[in-house]
Write a protein that holds these residues in place. Structure first.
Motif, mmCIF file in Angstrom:
data_model
loop_
_atom_site.group_PDB
_atom_site.id
_atom_site.type_symbol
_atom_site.label_atom_id
_atom_site.label_comp_id
_atom_site.label_asym_id
_atom_site.label_seq_id
_atom_site.Cartn_x
_atom_site.Cartn_y
_atom_site.Cartn_z
ATOM 1 N N MET A 74 0.834 -1.208 0.000
ATOM 2 C CA MET A 74 0.000 0.000 0.000
ATOM 3 C C MET A 74 0.870 1.259 0.000
ATOM 4 S SD MET A 74 -3.319 -0.429 -0.041
ATOM 5 C CE MET A 74 -4.106 -1.993 -0.360
ATOM 6 N N ALA A 75 1.961 1.217 0.745
ATOM 7 C CA ALA A 75 2.878 2.365 0.795
ATOM 8 C C ALA A 75 3.501 2.614 -0.582
ATOM 9 C CB ALA A 75 3.964 2.131 1.840
ATOM 10 N N HIS A 76 3.910 1.548 -1.265
ATOM 11 C CA HIS A 76 4.453 1.696 -2.628
ATOM 12 C C HIS A 76 3.424 2.368 -3.540
ATOM 13 C CE1 HIS A 76 7.941 -0.570 -1.589
ATOM 14 N NE2 HIS A 76 7.456 -1.788 -1.767
ATOM 15 N N HIS A 77 2.182 1.923 -3.427
ATOM 16 C CA HIS A 77 1.093 2.473 -4.255
ATOM 17 C C HIS A 77 0.900 3.966 -3.961
ATOM 18 C CE1 HIS A 77 -2.699 2.391 -6.501
ATOM 19 N NE2 HIS A 77 -3.264 3.021 -5.495
ATOM 20 N N ALA A 78 0.892 4.332 -2.693
ATOM 21 C CA ALA A 78 0.731 5.740 -2.300
ATOM 22 C C ALA A 78 1.905 6.578 -2.795
ATOM 23 C CB ALA A 78 0.600 5.847 -0.782
ATOM 24 N N TYR A 79 3.109 6.033 -2.683
ATOM 25 C CA TYR A 79 4.310 6.757 -3.106
ATOM 26 C C TYR A 79 4.257 7.088 -4.602
ATOM 27 C CZ TYR A 79 9.219 7.713 -4.185
ATOM 28 O OH TYR A 79 10.372 8.298 -4.626
ATOM 29 N N GLN A 80 3.850 6.113 -5.401
ATOM 30 C CA GLN A 80 3.780 6.336 -6.852
ATOM 31 C C GLN A 80 2.846 7.494 -7.196
ATOM 32 O OE1 GLN A 80 5.827 5.075 -8.966
ATOM 33 N NE2 GLN A 80 6.719 3.656 -7.483
ATOM 34 N N PHE A 81 1.720 7.566 -6.484
ATOM 35 C CA PHE A 81 0.758 8.639 -6.759
ATOM 36 C C PHE A 81 1.298 9.982 -6.277
ATOM 37 C CE2 PHE A 81 -3.108 11.159 -5.958
ATOM 38 C CZ PHE A 81 -3.728 11.033 -7.201
ATOM 39 N N LEU A 82 1.936 9.977 -5.121
ATOM 40 C CA LEU A 82 2.446 11.236 -4.564
ATOM 41 C C LEU A 82 3.497 11.853 -5.482
ATOM 42 C CD1 LEU A 82 3.066 12.199 -0.930
ATOM 43 C CD2 LEU A 82 4.891 12.591 -2.557
ATOM 44 N N VAL A 83 4.474 11.049 -5.907
ATOM 45 C CA VAL A 83 5.542 11.634 -6.730
ATOM 46 C C VAL A 83 5.132 11.758 -8.200
ATOM 47 C CG1 VAL A 83 7.346 10.831 -5.160
ATOM 48 C CG2 VAL A 83 6.767 9.442 -7.157
ATOM 49 N N GLY A 84 4.182 10.924 -8.618
ATOM 50 C CA GLY A 84 3.769 10.952 -10.018
ATOM 51 C C GLY A 84 2.737 12.009 -10.334
ATOM 52 N N LYS A 85 1.821 12.258 -9.394
ATOM 53 C CA LYS A 85 0.690 13.163 -9.671
ATOM 54 C C LYS A 85 0.639 14.372 -8.730
ATOM 55 C CE LYS A 85 -1.528 10.510 -12.774
ATOM 56 N NZ LYS A 85 -1.807 10.925 -14.148
ATOM 57 N N MET A 86 0.861 14.136 -7.426
ATOM 58 C CA MET A 86 0.673 15.221 -6.450
ATOM 59 C C MET A 86 1.848 16.194 -6.446
ATOM 60 S SD MET A 86 -1.689 16.311 -4.442
ATOM 61 C CE MET A 86 -2.780 14.918 -4.103
ATOM 62 N N TYR A 87 3.015 15.711 -6.839
ATOM 63 C CA TYR A 87 4.199 16.579 -6.853
ATOM 64 C C TYR A 87 4.223 17.389 -8.151
ATOM 65 C CZ TYR A 87 8.884 18.167 -5.670
ATOM 66 O OH TYR A 87 9.960 18.960 -5.329
ATOM 67 N N ASP A 88 4.450 18.687 -8.021
ATOM 68 C CA ASP A 88 4.500 19.591 -9.172
ATOM 69 C C ASP A 88 5.948 19.622 -9.683
ATOM 70 O OD1 ASP A 88 4.553 21.664 -10.970
ATOM 71 O OD2 ASP A 88 3.697 23.175 -9.618
ATOM 72 N N HIS A 89 6.209 18.905 -10.751
ATOM 73 C CA HIS A 89 7.587 18.792 -11.235
ATOM 74 C C HIS A 89 8.054 20.058 -11.948
ATOM 75 C CE1 HIS A 89 8.240 14.580 -10.119
ATOM 76 N NE2 HIS A 89 6.928 14.477 -10.284
ATOM 77 N N GLU A 90 7.115 20.929 -12.299
ATOM 78 C CA GLU A 90 7.504 22.187 -12.966
ATOM 79 C C GLU A 90 7.907 23.242 -11.932
ATOM 80 O OE1 GLU A 90 5.773 25.486 -16.137
ATOM 81 O OE2 GLU A 90 4.591 23.671 -15.710
ATOM 82 N N HIS A 91 7.069 23.433 -10.916
ATOM 83 C CA HIS A 91 7.333 24.499 -9.939
ATOM 84 C C HIS A 91 7.686 23.977 -8.545
ATOM 85 C CE1 HIS A 91 6.145 27.520 -12.848
ATOM 86 N NE2 HIS A 91 5.043 26.831 -13.104
ATOM 87 N N GLN A 92 7.733 22.673 -8.415
ATOM 88 C CA GLN A 92 8.146 22.012 -7.172
ATOM 89 C C GLN A 92 7.083 22.094 -6.066
ATOM 90 O OE1 GLN A 92 11.058 20.174 -7.540
ATOM 91 N NE2 GLN A 92 10.828 21.033 -9.592
ATOM 92 N N PHE A 116 3.674 17.649 5.468
ATOM 93 C CA PHE A 116 3.195 16.264 5.449
ATOM 94 C C PHE A 116 3.886 15.443 4.366
ATOM 95 C CE2 PHE A 116 -0.024 17.378 8.494
ATOM 96 C CZ PHE A 116 -0.040 16.221 9.249
ATOM 97 N N GLY A 117 4.267 16.099 3.271
ATOM 98 C CA GLY A 117 5.055 15.409 2.262
ATOM 99 C C GLY A 117 6.377 14.921 2.839
ATOM 100 N N ILE A 118 7.050 15.778 3.588
ATOM 101 C CA ILE A 118 8.320 15.396 4.224
ATOM 102 C C ILE A 118 8.093 14.267 5.220
ATOM 103 C CG2 ILE A 118 10.142 16.177 5.807
ATOM 104 C CD1 ILE A 118 9.863 18.968 4.567
ATOM 105 N N TYR A 119 7.050 14.402 6.020
ATOM 106 C CA TYR A 119 6.729 13.393 7.045
ATOM 107 C C TYR A 119 6.548 12.018 6.407
ATOM 108 C CZ TYR A 119 4.420 11.739 11.368
ATOM 109 O OH TYR A 119 4.074 11.084 12.531
ATOM 110 N N ALA A 120 5.807 12.003 5.295
ATOM 111 C CA ALA A 120 5.491 10.747 4.610
ATOM 112 C C ALA A 120 6.707 10.176 3.879
ATOM 113 C CB ALA A 120 4.355 10.981 3.624
ATOM 114 N N LEU A 121 7.389 11.022 3.127
ATOM 115 C CA LEU A 121 8.521 10.562 2.332
ATOM 116 C C LEU A 121 9.659 10.061 3.218
ATOM 117 C CD1 LEU A 121 8.349 13.425 -0.277
ATOM 118 C CD2 LEU A 121 8.173 10.989 -0.865
#
Length: 390
Positions: A74-92, A116-121
């Motif tokens: 489940m953690a792997h699944h959440a991680y993929q979504f966080l870095v793939g979709k929730m993270y703004d790769h253009e403006h960070q 919370f991103g830091i806490y989770a990652l």
């Protein structure tokens, strides 16, 4: 203690986590954003940045403590979504809100969300040693420190637009004020930095954490009343008289966690932690049924029993017992857990925990899963108690 530990562990693995695991979105990634009060799942509910971070933290931590493989998946699944979709790769940084398909909907960058991103990652890194996750955590840390920190007033800022231009703090202000500084954001930056320090201890992180604890002692903690102030203007003037009972007892143990992580021995800080716990434990906020009331604004008490307030209070009073060996705190823990088991836990088929119980004893008819309600508070209470009672 072993009976209580066994009961809490069982509740975590048979009641709390299975509820959230069922929300895994195989089609669009992450987890379904909304579970209505009637327990129907809205598969088109929005997905929040705070929300996915809390999912990632919860399943990573659950795996760290229990070693159950399904939580790591489940953690792997959440991680993929966080870095793939929730993270703004253009403006960070992390967005505030996405739609159910993962497209940006509210692109504000809030320091609270970033923390919370830091806490989770950092938690994910602790269990996987995935260097990419640590890099993302450090990227967000650098964003907060370079753009989200006001050096002049030694304060963490709040809200920004997508490109990191500062905005009024609409997202985290309440009670009719717009706050430039909030205790809530500082508390969760502290929590995030503590976890990043545990994952990857550096001198810089130790310095920032020590500074945060000093901020709590000098700016937020009211040494006369022993309550924490809540909302401030840019210059740290308090804006409104609020006693947030849940945030206070949560802060007591989170500050102590930071103190222990970096090995501080400053008696002022340790006394603050103990003072806050006694202040809440001895206050009118502890109700006859063993529960903890929500807050007091001026003279007006809000007697709602909110799910996260009970969860954090149990950990806070357990921590206070460990600090003081005063049995009073164990009595408070027992009362809170008895109340929570009977009233806050949703015993309906397929239920989890209610959002809250009203003053009249009826559950609040509010969504039981949404961008603010996730497994984080109650799963963390279980995990903390399991670890502390080992």
């Amino acid at each position: 203690m072993s009976k209580l530990k066994k009961e809490i562990e069982n509740h975590l693995v048979t009641h709390i986590l299975p509820f959230w695991m069922k929300l895994k979105d195989e089609q669009h990634g992450g987890f379904y954003g909304t579970v209505n009060y009637d327990l129907s799942v809205d598969k088109q509910g929005d997905k929040g940045g705070i929300q996915i971070s809390r999912f990632l933290w919860s399943f990573s931590a659950a795996y760290r403590v229990t070693k159950r493989q399904e939580y790591l998946e489940m953690a792997h699944h959440a991680y993929q979504f966080l870095v793939g979709k929730m993270y703004d790769h253009e403006h960070q940084g992390l967005y505030w809100l996405l739609d159910y398909k993962g497209a940006p909907k509210e692109t504000q960058k809030h320091v609270y969300t970033q923390s919370f991103g830091i806490y989770a990652l950092s938690e994910y890194y602790r269990v996987t040693k995935n260097e990419e996750a640590l890099q993302y955590a450090n990227n967000i840390f650098n964003l907060i420190e370079s753009l989200g920190f006001d050096k002049e007033y030694n304060a963490y800022k709040e809200e920004f637009d997508r490109k990191w231009n500062e905005l009024p703090n609409d997202k985290l202000s309440q009670n009719g004020v717009i706050a430039d500084i909030t205790t809530n954001t500082h508390l969760h930056v502290l929590e995030a930095y503590t976890n990043l320090y545990k994952a990857n201890p550096t001198d810089q992180m130790k310095e920032r954490l020590t500074n945060l604890i000093e901020i709590f002692y000098e700016k937020i903690f009211n040494k006369e009343t022993k309550y924490l102030r809540v909302f401030f203007d840019k210059k740290w003037n308090s804006l409104i008289e609020i006693k947030s009972f849940g945030h206070d007892i949560e802060a007591s143990w989170l500050i102590d966690d930071a103190i222990k992580a970096v090995g501080l021995t400053d008696e002022r800080y340790i006394q603050m932690v103990i003072d806050i716990a006694y202040n809440i434990g001895n206050s009118h906020a502890i109700l006859e049924d063993g529960s903890l009331a929500n807050e007091q604004v001026n003279d007006e008490m809000d007697l709602t029993r909110v799910w996260w307030v009970q969860a954090e209070a149990i950990v806070g009073f357990q921590n206070a017992y460990e600090r003081t060996k005063d049995d009073k705190f164990l009595t408070l823990v027992d009362g809170l857990w008895a109340y929570t088991k009977e009233h806050i836990v949703d015993h309906r088929e397929g239920g989890e925990w209610y959002w809250s119980i009203e003053a009249d004893g009826k559950p609040t008819e509010r969504a039981v899963g949404e961008p603010w309600k996730t497994p984080y508070h109650n799963a963390r209470f279980c995990l903390e108690m399991i670890e502390r009672m080992n």
